[in-house]
Write a protein that holds these residues in place. Structure first.
Motif, short mmCIF file in Angstrom:
data_model
loop_
_atom_site.label_atom_id
_atom_site.label_comp_id
_atom_site.label_asym_id
_atom_site.label_seq_id
_atom_site.Cartn_x
_atom_site.Cartn_y
_atom_site.Cartn_z
N ASP A 113 0.83 -1.21 0.00
CA ASP A 113 0.00 0.00 0.00
C ASP A 113 0.86 1.26 0.00
O ASP A 113 0.44 2.31 -0.49
N VAL A 114 2.05 1.14 0.58
CA VAL A 114 2.98 2.26 0.68
C VAL A 114 4.36 1.79 0.27
O VAL A 114 4.82 0.73 0.70
N ILE A 115 5.05 2.58 -0.55
CA ILE A 115 6.41 2.28 -0.96
C ILE A 115 7.27 3.52 -0.67
O ILE A 115 6.96 4.62 -1.14
N LEU A 116 8.34 3.35 0.12
CA LEU A 116 9.28 4.44 0.41
C LEU A 116 10.59 4.18 -0.32
O LEU A 116 11.12 3.06 -0.27
N ILE A 117 11.08 5.19 -0.99
CA ILE A 117 12.35 5.09 -1.71
C ILE A 117 13.39 5.92 -0.97
O ILE A 117 13.24 7.14 -0.82
N ALA A 118 14.44 5.26 -0.49
CA ALA A 118 15.51 5.95 0.23
C ALA A 118 16.83 5.39 -0.27
O ALA A 118 17.38 4.43 0.29
N VAL A 119 17.32 5.93 -1.37
CA VAL A 119 18.55 5.46 -2.00
C VAL A 119 19.56 6.59 -2.10
O VAL A 119 19.23 7.78 -1.95
N ASP A 120 20.79 6.23 -2.37
CA ASP A 120 21.86 7.21 -2.48
C ASP A 120 21.65 8.10 -3.70
O ASP A 120 21.29 7.61 -4.78
N THR A 121 21.88 9.40 -3.52
CA THR A 121 21.77 10.35 -4.65
C THR A 121 23.02 11.22 -4.69
O THR A 121 22.97 12.40 -4.35
N ILE B 107 6.60 7.28 -1.84
CA ILE B 107 7.28 8.42 -1.21
C ILE B 107 8.78 8.32 -1.47
O ILE B 107 9.42 7.31 -1.17
N VAL B 108 9.33 9.38 -2.04
CA VAL B 108 10.78 9.48 -2.21
C VAL B 108 11.34 10.25 -1.02
O VAL B 108 11.06 11.44 -0.85
N GLU B 109 12.13 9.57 -0.17
CA GLU B 109 12.75 10.23 0.98
C GLU B 109 14.16 10.68 0.67
O GLU B 109 14.74 11.47 1.42
N SER B 110 14.75 10.19 -0.39
CA SER B 110 16.11 10.62 -0.77
C SER B 110 16.13 12.11 -1.07
O SER B 110 15.17 12.67 -1.60
N THR B 111 17.24 12.75 -0.73
CA THR B 111 17.43 14.16 -1.07
C THR B 111 17.72 14.28 -2.56
O THR B 111 18.62 13.60 -3.07
N VAL B 112 16.97 15.12 -3.25
CA VAL B 112 17.11 15.25 -4.70
C VAL B 112 17.15 16.72 -5.10
O VAL B 112 16.72 17.60 -4.35
N ALA B 113 17.64 16.97 -6.29
CA ALA B 113 17.72 18.33 -6.83
C ALA B 113 16.33 18.84 -7.17
O ALA B 113 15.41 18.05 -7.45
N PRO B 114 16.13 20.16 -7.17
CA PRO B 114 14.86 20.73 -7.58
C PRO B 114 14.43 20.24 -8.97
O PRO B 114 15.25 20.13 -9.87
#
Length: 367
Positions: free
Chosen positions: A20-28, A60-67
């Motif tokens: 039901d929920v998928i969180l993405i937390a990968v290296d950027t 949900i993307v939790e990784s820090t990403v560029a604008p």
């Protein structure tokens, strides 16, 4: 938790079909040469889960990403691999993590979060999820704002540290004490100068400033942020200069000198070595012909008896303010060293104490 079957690790993305929920937390990371985002892991995760994504799933993307990453990279890739609309058939959100090594669980509960939704409905769905864990504020906004907030808050700190480091270098040049300057400066209302030091490391600050400015295009030319990055990146090499100066005053050359480096983690009382300033320092010292020994009580490969590292060395270099170094016995260090040279990059040892104990002393911001 594992025994009850509530937590399991897998490389099989097919499990996403039931989620039901998928969180993405990968290296950027960013490319070291171009400072552009490297989204290999992010693209791989989004592409792999996309083929199993079901309508109504919260992603949900939790990784820090560029604008603009959510709009220009994540959403199109998710749509092309899943065949679903990122605005109408799934709930797509960017909620960047705000955690620090050693404070992970406390930060997850007690630090506010910015919840950026591709749609208002997606953001509200994410708030319902995070409210089960987060006891602080959950600020709802759009994806672009959330991207800028996270990268800007880390760039802001990086710039502040760079200012402190520039003032420290000035103080060294003109013969002042940067820590006295800082204490008095911070008595002025609205001023809070940070501590200068031997370099900025970790996973976030060295890259997030570049992420912030990486996608603006030709219409924006960053000036302050790249300058701050260059200042902070230069500090480990400045420490090398102080080592060379201190050894020269003691009658030693850097080539062949035995140098004991205290601290390899990027943060005090932590085992996190990502983007360690000590790594830059050690590489340069070795290029100059020094014989480098490293001690760090939190990093397994460098956890050894401190006296064994100091014994017979020509110089001690403090790169990290671990508690073990804060409680130093200078007389013991002096008796073990071949040449009593002390270079302090974290204001661990008072200059007056070091010099009174017979050390040739150099320190960041100490003129």
């Amino acid at each position: 938790v594992i025994g009850q079957g509530r937590l399991a690790a897998t490389t099989d993305y097919a499990i996403c079909r039931e989620a039901d929920v998928i969180l993405i937390a990968v290296d950027t990371p960013v490319d070291p040469a171009t400072h552009r985002p490297q989204y290999t892991a992010l693209r791989g995760a989004v592409s792999a889960l996309g083929q199993y994504l079901q309508p109504g799933t919260l992603v949900i993307v939790e990784s820090t990403v560029a604008p603009r990453t959510m709009l220009d990279v994540v959403a199109p890739l998710l749509e092309s691999t899943s065949g679903l609309s990122a605005t109408q058939e799934v709930y797509l959100v960017h909620c960047p993590e705000r955690v620090m090594p050693g404070r992970l669980l406390a930060n997850l509960k007690n630090v506010s979060r910015v919840v950026g939704g591709m749609t208002p409905a997606a953001a509200e769905m994410a708030v319902i999820l995070y409210r089960h864990v987060v006891q602080a504020e959950l600020d709802v906004t759009d994806c672009l704002t959330a991207e800028i907030v996270k990268t800007a808050e880390n760039a802001y700190r990086d710039v502040q540290i760079a200012f402190a480091n520039e003032v420290a270098l000035l103080c060294e040049t003109v013969g002042a004490d940067v820590y006295s300057v800082r204490t008095l400066l911070n008595k002025s209302p609205g001023r809070h100068m940070l501590m200068p030091g031997a370099g900025v490391g970790g996973h976030c600050l060295p890259k997030d400033s570049w992420l912030l400015v990486s996608t603006a295009g030709d219409g924006f030319q960053p000036r302050l942020i790249p300058t701050a990055r260059n200042i902070n990146d230069s500090m480990p090499l400045h420490m090398v200069d102080l080592v060379v100066e201190g050894l020269h005053e003691a009658g030693c050359q850097i080539a062949g000198a035995k140098v004991a480096v205290f601290g390899y983690a990027y943060l005090e009382n932590s085992d996190d070595t990502r983007n360690s300033p000590s790594e830059v320092l050690i590489k340069r010292l070795q290029e100059l012909g020094a014989d480098v020994r490293v001690h760090d009580p939190f990093v397994r490969e460098h956890d050894r008896r401190l006296d064994e590292v100091v014994q017979g060395a020509d110089c001690v270099v403090i790169m990290v303010a671990h508690d073990a170094y804060q409680q130093a016995d200078l007389s013991e260090w002096y008796s073990l060293l071949k040449t009593p040279v002390l270079i302090d990059g974290r204001h661990v040892i008072a200059p007056t104490s070091a010099r009174a104990s017979g050390f040739v002393y150099r320190g960041i911001g100490q003129g």
